[in-house]
Design an enzyme around this catalytic site. Structure first.
Site, PDB file in Angstrom:
ATOM      1  N   SER A 648       5.536  -7.873  12.629  1.00  7.71           N
ATOM      2  CA  SER A 648       4.098  -7.744  12.853  1.00  7.71           C
ATOM      3  C   SER A 648       3.757  -6.306  13.266  1.00  7.71           C
ATOM      4  O   SER A 648       3.928  -5.386  12.471  1.00  7.71           O
ATOM      5  CB  SER A 648       3.640  -8.768  13.895  1.00  7.71           C
ATOM      6  OG  SER A 648       2.246  -8.901  13.925  1.00  7.71           O
ATOM      7  N   ASP A 721       0.848 -16.247   5.203  1.00  5.17           N
ATOM      8  CA  ASP A 721       0.576 -15.661   6.516  1.00  5.17           C
ATOM      9  C   ASP A 721      -0.908 -15.821   6.849  1.00  5.17           C
ATOM     10  O   ASP A 721      -1.773 -15.289   6.156  1.00  5.17           O
ATOM     11  CB  ASP A 721       0.956 -14.176   6.501  1.00  5.17           C
ATOM     12  CG  ASP A 721       0.974 -13.557   7.887  1.00  5.17           C
ATOM     13  OD1 ASP A 721       0.285 -14.076   8.786  1.00  5.17           O
ATOM     14  OD2 ASP A 721       1.685 -12.548   8.072  1.00  5.17           O
ATOM     15  N   HIS A 755       3.053 -16.587   9.526  1.00  5.51           N
ATOM     16  CA  HIS A 755       3.360 -15.296  10.156  1.00  5.51           C
ATOM     17  C   HIS A 755       4.761 -15.300  10.767  1.00  5.51           C
ATOM     18  O   HIS A 755       5.476 -14.300  10.719  1.00  5.51           O
ATOM     19  CB  HIS A 755       2.310 -14.994  11.219  1.00  5.51           C
ATOM     20  CG  HIS A 755       2.384 -13.607  11.757  1.00  5.51           C
ATOM     21  ND1 HIS A 755       2.246 -12.485  10.963  1.00  5.51           N
ATOM     22  CD2 HIS A 755       2.594 -13.136  13.025  1.00  5.51           C
ATOM     23  CE1 HIS A 755       2.357 -11.397  11.713  1.00  5.51           C
ATOM     24  NE2 HIS A 755       2.571 -11.765  12.949  1.00  5.51           N
TER      25      HIS A 755
END
Length: 796
Positions: A648, A721, A755
């Site tokens: 991320s 995601d 994610h």
């Protein structure tokens, strides 16, 4: 390609038995224990889902997508050590949402079925389980879909009977049109939003529910309150009044459902409306600053130490923290029978954070301010609201070394919480992490409300790392303690605060004995501008730096923004803590002979009026250079085989480090964002929009600097995601740029993954990609197979 597996030494660390669920009963002598499942297979992720209003819903059973649960529930009695299984449950079933009745005599939980959740209940003394109604519970919006009302009744949220699922008409009647409102606002890049009128009808179908009151003594179940899209429900301590929040139309195509218009109602015990408390519009145009709030009433909650007194707050600064204001919040309250006008309580200078209740002359209010990172804890007097609150603690939340700790609360039979006190109510109990330059030492303190003096009652003692979790009752003599060492996983104990007497509750073995003797060191160092840094160095068993050849090393980090350079360098981990090996962390590569520098400090400091992002690139470069220099100087890292990675925001950092340094043999960027113009209304701690600082957004986009990336970059991303800002297109566009620029890159898109990655096949393949990437490349950019590769199986 087919799913691949990493070397067996790495793969063996994926499906280790996780710790079970543990839920103490109100008397703290009984514990519900249930086992957690291993990682799901990819076919489980292929279960159907609908994406509506910011939610992912399993349409088969009206539950959040990916909801799995626990299995093999049982009851352990602390005082006797007995462990009894629940009786009468279906074999192989999965369960969620375990809870105790207020008096601890009964247990409730939900079975996950193919059509909906099925509520079960059992008496604690017999553990004979019986179904409560049918398996038509509606839990599409998440949360616990039932609640004990006393000890023998439930409120249960069920699907609307007889309503047919809407059909998507193939007839196109016109274009989709949206008008702007003319109001300023800043919404982050939300995903899975409503897209059409059909989505609106579908959201109604899945989200609308009816509450039912179920009586265990008769088995009767009757409709309670009006049906609707229920976003919240809370009962008064005396159980006679309820606050319920319904989501109402018009809906929005720009924000998720928790920002939709709603109405807040006060209901009586029978579910009849007593009063409309608020009707609030869609939240689409808040000011862009952190800490912005709506101007309507918000944060309704019951006063825990009063039979029926309802509190809420309203902004005094138009909800905009950029405006100057002596006071930003006004608290109001109403009490039974709720027929009068709201009465004013205290005002708060900063943004409202939390309330903790004690008695008529003792409550705690917490307010905060983002720009100064300030948090204030105040003692106030609910029965004398005009009396000026007393400041107990006023600290900067970035300053972990001076964190005073958190007040301790205990639960009442009403299932509401009040402050735990001693000395006839004159002393609060605080639990804190005890951060210091030597690492954290968690503590329990007594805090005198009159003198403001503190007394240390207990603290963690090396070589153990111990954490107090909660006290057992209002007499603060016993508390639950988690104890661990660097090579021993946490186990739980009951400890007597004054005598030191202990009772062991669990005896979990080491989960990965093959890494039990791997070595850990908290490494401290300094970057070129004097900011103190640290990182967690893990090396394989027996490695001796300076004598043994330097190792290939994987460095893993996640940037953090600070407003104070001194606080950015504070040490937040202890060398005595147990290091859990998550397959999503870099630690599995210890098993393949790599060193790992995990969570190495990546502070981004913006002091005074300077924003951290104005010097983001320069600071990540300084952080990385200092870390690499230290690792090479120690004789740990092979300079030609230093790899950097992150997930991320850490992926964003990784791309910048490859573009702006030549320190690394390669990089691994998982689920990142690389073009900040695709997140134009802010990201991470950035409050300013693209149109306010376009140069900053462009300069901070690794996509713009793709031509400078000369080290190989591995991009991994979940194909679905849903995290704000990290759409899969971010990695796709970054890879396309690198490909067309003639750079060495690889893009791996994991099917059905969000994610974070969930399926066993995905996690094993991710580890294979990472291992293969690091084995293929050294700093010169040449393919190598310097060390004999470990056995790798394919086609999983």
């Amino acid at each position: 390609m087919l799913y691949q597996r990493p070397p067996d030494a790495i793969a063996d660390l994926v499906n280790l038995k996780p710790d079970p669920l543990m839920l103490f009963g109100p008397d703290r002598d009984y514990i519900i224990i249930a086992d957690r499942p291993m990682y799901p297979g990819i076919n489980e992720l292929k279960e159907p889902k609908v994406k509506l209003a910011g939610r992912q819903i399993n349409p088969s059973n009206f539950t959040p997508y990916g909801s799995r649960g626990f299995f093999n529930p049982r009851l352990q009695r602390v005082s006797t050590g007995t462990d009894l299984a629940f009786r009468g449950l279906p074999d192989g079933a999965m369960f969620r949402y375990f809870s105790w009745s207020p008096d601890g005599s009964r247990i409730a939980f939900c079975e996950v079925t193919g059509h909906g959740l099925q509520l079960w209940t059992a008496e604690r003394d017999t553990l004979n389980c019986t179904r409560v109604g049918g398996n038509d519970i509606n839990n599409s919006l998440g949360g616990v879909p039932y609640d004990f009302i006393g000890n023998d009744r439930f409120l249960i949220k069920r699907q609307i009977a007889g309503v047919e699922k809407p059909v998507d008409s193939e007839t196109v009647t016109g274009p989709k049109v949206q008008d702007s409102s003319g109001k300023e606002g800043a919404n982050r890049t939300y995903t899975n939003l409503l897209q059409s009128d059909y989505d609106v009808r579908l959201f109604h179908y899945y989200a609308t529910s009816q509450l039912y009151l179920h009586r265990l003594d008769t088995g009767n179940e009757t409709a309670w309150a009006e049906p609707g899209i229920i976003a919240g429900l809370g009962d008064s301590p005396n159980g006679k009044w309820f606050v319920i929040t319904y989501v109402v139309e018009p809906f929005s195509f720009n924000v998720p459902y928790d920002k939709f218009a709603d109405k807040v109602l006060l209901l009586d015990r029978e579910g009849n409306e007593v009063r409309e408390l608020a009707r609030r519009p869609i939240v689409e145009h808040l000011p862009p600053a952190f800490g912005a709030v709506i101007t309507e009433p918000r944060r309704y909650s019951w006063r825990s130490d009063h039979p029926a007194q309802l509190y809420w707050t309203e902004a005094l600064d138009d909800g905009d923290p950029r405006k100057q204001a002596d006071y930003r919040e006004q608290l109001f309250y109403l009490e039974a029978p709720f027929t009068g006008e709201p009465r004013k309580s205290i005002r708060l200078p900063l943004r409202f954070g939390a309330l903790r209740w004690g008695r008529g002359d003792l409550a705690i209010a917490v307010d905060w301010e983002w720009s100064s990172r300030r948090q204030v804890t105040r003692r106030w007097f609910p029965d004398d609201p005009q009396r000026e609150p007393e400041v107990l603690f006023d600290h900067n939340w970035e300053d972990n070394y001076n964190d005073p700790g958190n007040v301790v609360t205990v639960s009442l039979p009403s299932d509401h919480s009040i402050l735990l006190t001693r000395d006839a109510g004159e002393t609060l109990i605080l639990i804190g992490n005890g951060h210091s330059p030597e690492g954290p030492q968690p503590f329990v303190d007594a805090f005198n409300l009159t003198s403001h003096e503190r007394k240390r009652l207990w603290e963690s003692t090396p070589p153990y790392f111990e954490r107090p979790l909660f006290f057992l009752d209002e007499d603060p003599d016993r508390f639950l303690l988690a104890r661990e060492q660097s090579n021993e996983r946490p186990n739980f104990f009951l400890r007597h605060l004054t005598s030191g007497e202990e009772l062991r509750i669990t005896d979990f073995p080491h989960p990965y004995p093959q890494l039990r003797n791997s070595q850990y060191e908290l490494v401290t160092y300094q970057r070129s501008d004097g900011v103190q840094l640290s990182g967690e160095l893990h090396t394989p068993e027996g490695f001796d730096p300076g004598k043994d050849a330097p190792l290939p090393i994987l460095m893993w980090a996640y940037p953090q923004e600070y407003k104070d350079a001194d606080k950015a360098g504070q040490v937040l981990t202890s060398s005595h803590q147990f290091r859990r090996v998550s397959p999503l962390s870099p630690l599995p590569f210890l098993a393949a002979g790599y060193a790992v520098f995990d969570d190495f400090a990546m502070p981004i400091v913006g002091e005074g009026d300077e924003e951290p992002n104005e010097t983001f690139i320069e600071q990540v470069r300084m952080n990385a250079r200092a870390a690499v220099h230290k690792l090479v100087e120690m004789g740990v890292a092979d300079p030609n085989r230093i790899y950097v990675g992150g997930h991320s925001y850490g992926a964003f950092m990784t791309a910048h480090l490859l573009a702006h340094t030549n320190l690394f043999a390669g990089g691994i960027a998982r689920s990142g964002a690389f073009n900040r113009t695709l997140t134009p209304f802010g990201f991470q701690a950035e409050e300013r929009t693209f149109w306010q600082v376009p140069d900053t957004y462009v300069r901070l986009s690794p996509f713009v600097h793709a031509d400078k990336i000369d080290s190989p970059l591995l991009l991994i991303h979940g194909e679905e995601d849903s995290n704000s800002g990290t759409y899969p297109v971010q990695s796709k566009r970054m890879f396309t740029a690198l490909d067309n620029l003639g750079k060495t890159a690889r893009l791996c898109l994991l099917p059905y993954e969000d994610h974070g990655y969930a399926a066993e096949e995905s996690i094993l393949h991710m580890l294979w990609e990472m291992y293969r990437w690091m084995e293929m490349y050294r700093k010169e950019g040449k393919k190598v197979m310097k060390r004999k590769p470990l056995t790798t199986s394919t086609g999983h």
